[in-house]
Structures are given as C-alpha cells and as structure tokens.
Design a protein around this motif. Structure first.
Motif, short mmCIF file in Angstrom:
data_model
loop_
_atom_site.label_atom_id
_atom_site.label_comp_id
_atom_site.label_asym_id
_atom_site.label_seq_id
_atom_site.Cartn_x
_atom_site.Cartn_y
_atom_site.Cartn_z
N ALA A 171 -3.62 15.56 0.58
CA ALA A 171 -4.37 14.51 -0.13
C ALA A 171 -3.46 13.42 -0.69
CB ALA A 171 -5.18 15.14 -1.26
N ARG A 172 -2.22 13.35 -0.28
CA ARG A 172 -1.30 12.33 -0.82
C ARG A 172 -1.78 10.93 -0.42
NH1 ARG A 172 0.73 14.58 3.76
NH2 ARG A 172 1.59 13.16 5.35
N ASP A 173 -1.51 9.97 -1.30
CA ASP A 173 -1.93 8.60 -0.98
C ASP A 173 -0.89 7.57 -1.40
OD1 ASP A 173 -2.35 8.76 -3.78
OD2 ASP A 173 -3.94 7.27 -3.67
N GLY A 174 0.32 7.99 -1.71
CA GLY A 174 1.36 7.04 -2.07
C GLY A 174 2.25 7.59 -3.16
N ARG B 65 0.82 -1.21 0.00
CA ARG B 65 0.00 0.00 0.00
C ARG B 65 0.86 1.26 0.00
NH1 ARG B 65 -5.21 -1.31 0.58
NH2 ARG B 65 -5.74 -3.35 1.48
N THR C 203 4.00 9.56 0.42
CA THR C 203 3.24 8.61 1.23
C THR C 203 2.81 9.30 2.53
OG1 THR C 203 5.22 7.72 2.31
CG2 THR C 203 4.47 6.63 0.31
N ARG C 204 1.72 8.81 3.10
CA ARG C 204 1.18 9.46 4.30
C ARG C 204 2.22 9.50 5.42
NH1 ARG C 204 -2.86 12.56 3.58
NH2 ARG C 204 -3.10 12.50 5.83
N SER D 9 0.46 5.24 -4.97
CA SER D 9 -0.79 5.97 -5.19
C SER D 9 -1.72 5.13 -6.06
CB SER D 9 -0.50 7.30 -5.88
OG SER D 9 -1.71 7.93 -6.28
N ARG D 10 -3.01 5.22 -5.79
CA ARG D 10 -4.01 4.48 -6.56
C ARG D 10 -4.80 5.40 -7.49
NH1 ARG D 10 -4.81 -0.97 -4.93
NH2 ARG D 10 -3.04 -1.53 -3.62
N ARG D 11 -4.28 6.58 -7.80
CA ARG D 11 -5.03 7.52 -8.65
C ARG D 11 -4.93 7.12 -10.13
NH1 ARG D 11 -3.47 11.16 -4.55
NH2 ARG D 11 -5.19 12.48 -3.84
#
Length: 407
Positions: free
Chosen positions: A223-226, A204, A305-306, A207-209
C-alpha cells in the motif's frame, strides 16, 4: 594485502534523536516518526520527519547558529560527537592527515527564498552577504574542517540520495591510498523546506496520507504511495584498522567493500529491472571478496515509492536469487533524508551488526510484486550475521553500496 578499514566513531542527528543510543532505540521500536510540519502548512503534503529538540544555539553558540543553515548545523554536531565517540582529540591529531567528506544532495533551499524575493523587487542591496557560504553544498565539510582543524582533503560528494554512501566509499579510498590517516565521512541534509516539499510533490514522489502521517512511510509494503521528507546527519570516523588497534581504539565495524554504478537510463526513474543497483551490489561483494551467501542482512534504500521499491527488490533478486537475506529499511521510521540517507543507513548497519539485531520496517504489512523479500517487520529480529550491505540509490541513476563486517 590491502589495509583493512575500521569504523571507530559514529555521530548521529536524526528524527530518532541526537545520540547513537537514542537512534538505535527508536529504530528498533519500528514506529514512524512522521508528524505534521508547521513549516509546510497549506501545501499538498504538510508532514515530515523532523529532528526533535535541536537547539542550534545551545549546541554551537548563537552567532554560529545564525550564520549557517540547518544542514550545516547538523553536520557539525554529528562530526563533533563522532570524533568524541572515536576517542580522538582534534587538539593533538595531525590535522593535515585528517580528511572530511560529507555528502549533500541539495540544501534546505529556505535560504534562497527571501534573497530571491529581494532580487525580484530590485533590492539587490538587501541580499545577504552570507547567502552563499551558508548554503553551498561544500560548506558542511568546510565548516567541520574549520571547527576541528581537519586540514586534509575536504569536499562534498554529491550523487543525489546516494551522496552519504558515496562519501563513505570515497573516504575508504583515501585511506587505502595513504592520502589520509583519519577521515570523517557521511552526509547531512535538511529537506523540510516548502520548495523541496513542493518539488517532490509535483513529481508525485511524496506520500499523500495527510490524514495519518504516521502510516505514510511504508517501505516495500503493497500500500505504499511515496516517501516522507526527513532530515539529519551521520558522520563515521574511519581509519586503517592497524592504526586503530595501535591506539587501542574500539573498533565498531570494518568497511570491507564498496560498489558504485550508474543506471544510465533516466533522470529520475530507476532502471526497470534494477540493473544498475544489482551491478553496484555485485561490485561491493567482489570488492570485499564475498559471495552472496555471506551476506546476513540488507539495509535497503527502501524509499516507500511504488517504482523504487519494486526495482530494488528486482535488483536484490538478481544478485541473491530466492535467498535474499533479511531486509530492513530505516526510512519507514525516520523518513528520507536525501543526501544524508546513505550515511545514516551506514551507521545503522554498523549498529545492527554490533548488536546482532535487524530492526523492523515501520508500517510493513504485506508485499506485492514478483520479487518477494524477507522483510523484517513487527519487532527486531536477532541475527548471527557478521556481514551486511547498506544500499543507496539516487536520481540520475547513481548507485552506491557499502559492505560492512562486524568487528
């Protein structure tokens, strides 16, 4: 008084381009270079930052291009260009006094997949004889040494995503000790394999965007996710300042400090308060004889990443208090090149000091967390800074920080 260490040449092969000029222009544009990756089609994460228009056969010749993996190809091209940029001629240098240190975290892993398939089908006779020499972590350094006749110390520091920075720091020590007169130092990696993408997705970390890859990598943004997988290489030519001046070389910057540490905390998670990172920053400052207020810019690891961005911000707050210098992070533009990332960042820090400009962080809109940073966003910011940090951190809690001063 110990000798001062000069950077006299840069070679870059990244998603922003194959030349120093293209890299600087792309970095200052502040736009993510992430796009769909045909090689990752069908996976949960199917986009990456790719080196564009790289023709290994044109650069290196057909037989060589077929013999080695992409991360070795990048290293050789970057090394050749760095040496040319430095005004050095491998035909005339004392090869036994020239070292090569190129950090690698892993390799593409692509080489292994068909070979393991042969083995799994009880067809050992089909396994390529070139599998090991085309994929070993030490081979970028080894191939560069062979190509350029560099016969001094030659190895591959491997400290995960800090590998490229570690290589530069250790290269400095070789110069200070007198073991070498010139060292080609940096890192190379091509992380865009289906296995690598799958591994990081399972952790994980990516990012999954998928619907908007260009907005995926956003260091320090709320809003970062990876991170986004990247690739590339950077090589710095390093020598003692006195030697560079004696041959009337153009000095791009000086490497004044190097700090390294271990979190000794967790295999993949950073220390929650950024303890190890803060100690590496402090060590680099002390090594250079600098105080926190001397630093004019920070080129952050900034993975997007978070957890990593939050702990890096905490580490910067530990060292600088409420006066953290302007922060940039190249991974917003070029993605995360893993073992090469620290070397690419180091080259970008040299360019930032040289141009008097801090490049913007791509996709940064707003911060979160308890440790606000002065993140440069939107457009490049002019700076009078003459000292900057390049910070790199990796799995295993391995930290490396470089301190550069303008020439």
């Amino acid at each position: 008084m110990r000798p001062e260490i000069a950077v006299t040449g840069l070679g870059l092969v990244t998603p922003a381009g194959h030349t120093v000029e293209d890299n600087w222009a792309g970095l200052c544009e502040g736009r993510s270079l992430a796009t769909r990756d045909p090689g990752l089609e069908g996976l949960p994460v199917d986009f990456s930052c790719q080196v564009p228009d790289f023709d290994a056969e044109r650069e290196l010749g057909r037989s060589y291009a077929l013999r080695v993996d992409r991360f070795i190809q990048f290293a050789l091209v970057a090394a050749r260009r760095a040496v040319s940029h430095a005004g050095l001629d491998p035909r005339t240098w004392r090869g036994e006094r020239v070292g090569v240190l190129l950090g690698v975290s892993s390799n593409s892993l692509d080489t292994y997949l068909p070979e393991f398939r042969h083995l799994g089908e009880d067809r050992a006779d089909r396994v390529s004889r070139l599998m090991l020499p085309r994929s070993m972590l030490s081979m970028p350094a080894g191939e560069v040494g062979i190509d350029l006749g560099a016969r001094g110390p030659n190895f591959a520091p491997s400290s995960a995503c800090a590998s490229g920075a570690t290589a530069i720091g250790v290269a400095r020590d070789l110069l200070l000790s007198g073991a070498c007169d010139v060292v080609l130092a940096g890192g190379s990696e091509s992380a865009r394999s289906r296995m690598m993408a799958t591994c990081f997705a399972r952790l994980r970390a990516l990012s999954r965007r998928r619907e908007d890859p260009g907005r995926a990598s956003r260091p320090f943004d709320a809003a970062r996710d990876g991170f986004v997988l990247g690739e590339g290489a950077a090589v710095l030519v390093m020598e003692r300042l006195s030697d560079a001046r004696a041959r009337r070389a153009e000095v791009l910057a000086q490497l004044r400090g190097y700090g390294a540490s271990a979190d000794a905390h967790h295999p993949i998670a950073p220390h929650p308060e950024g303890d190890g990172a803060a100690r590496a920053i402090t060590a680099a400052l002390e090594d250079a004889g600098c105080k926190p207020q001397d630093i004019g810019l920070v080129n952050a690891h900034g993975t997007s990443t978070r957890l990593n961005d939050a702990t890096e911000a905490a580490a910067l707050a530990q060292v600088f208090g409420d006066r953290v210098p302007p922060v940039t992070a190249a991974k917003g533009v070029i993605g995360h090149a893993l073992g090469a990332a620290g070397a690419i960042q180091a080259a970008y820090t040299v360019l930032a000091l040289r141009h008097g400009v801090v490049p913007p962080v791509a996709n940064f809109e707003r911060q979160d967390g308890d440790h606000p940073l002065d993140v440069v966003a939107g457009e490049p910011r002019p700076t009078a800074a003459d000292v900057g940090l390049s910070c790199s951190y990796g799995f295993g809690g391995q930290n490396a920080v470089l301190l550069f001063a303008a020439a």
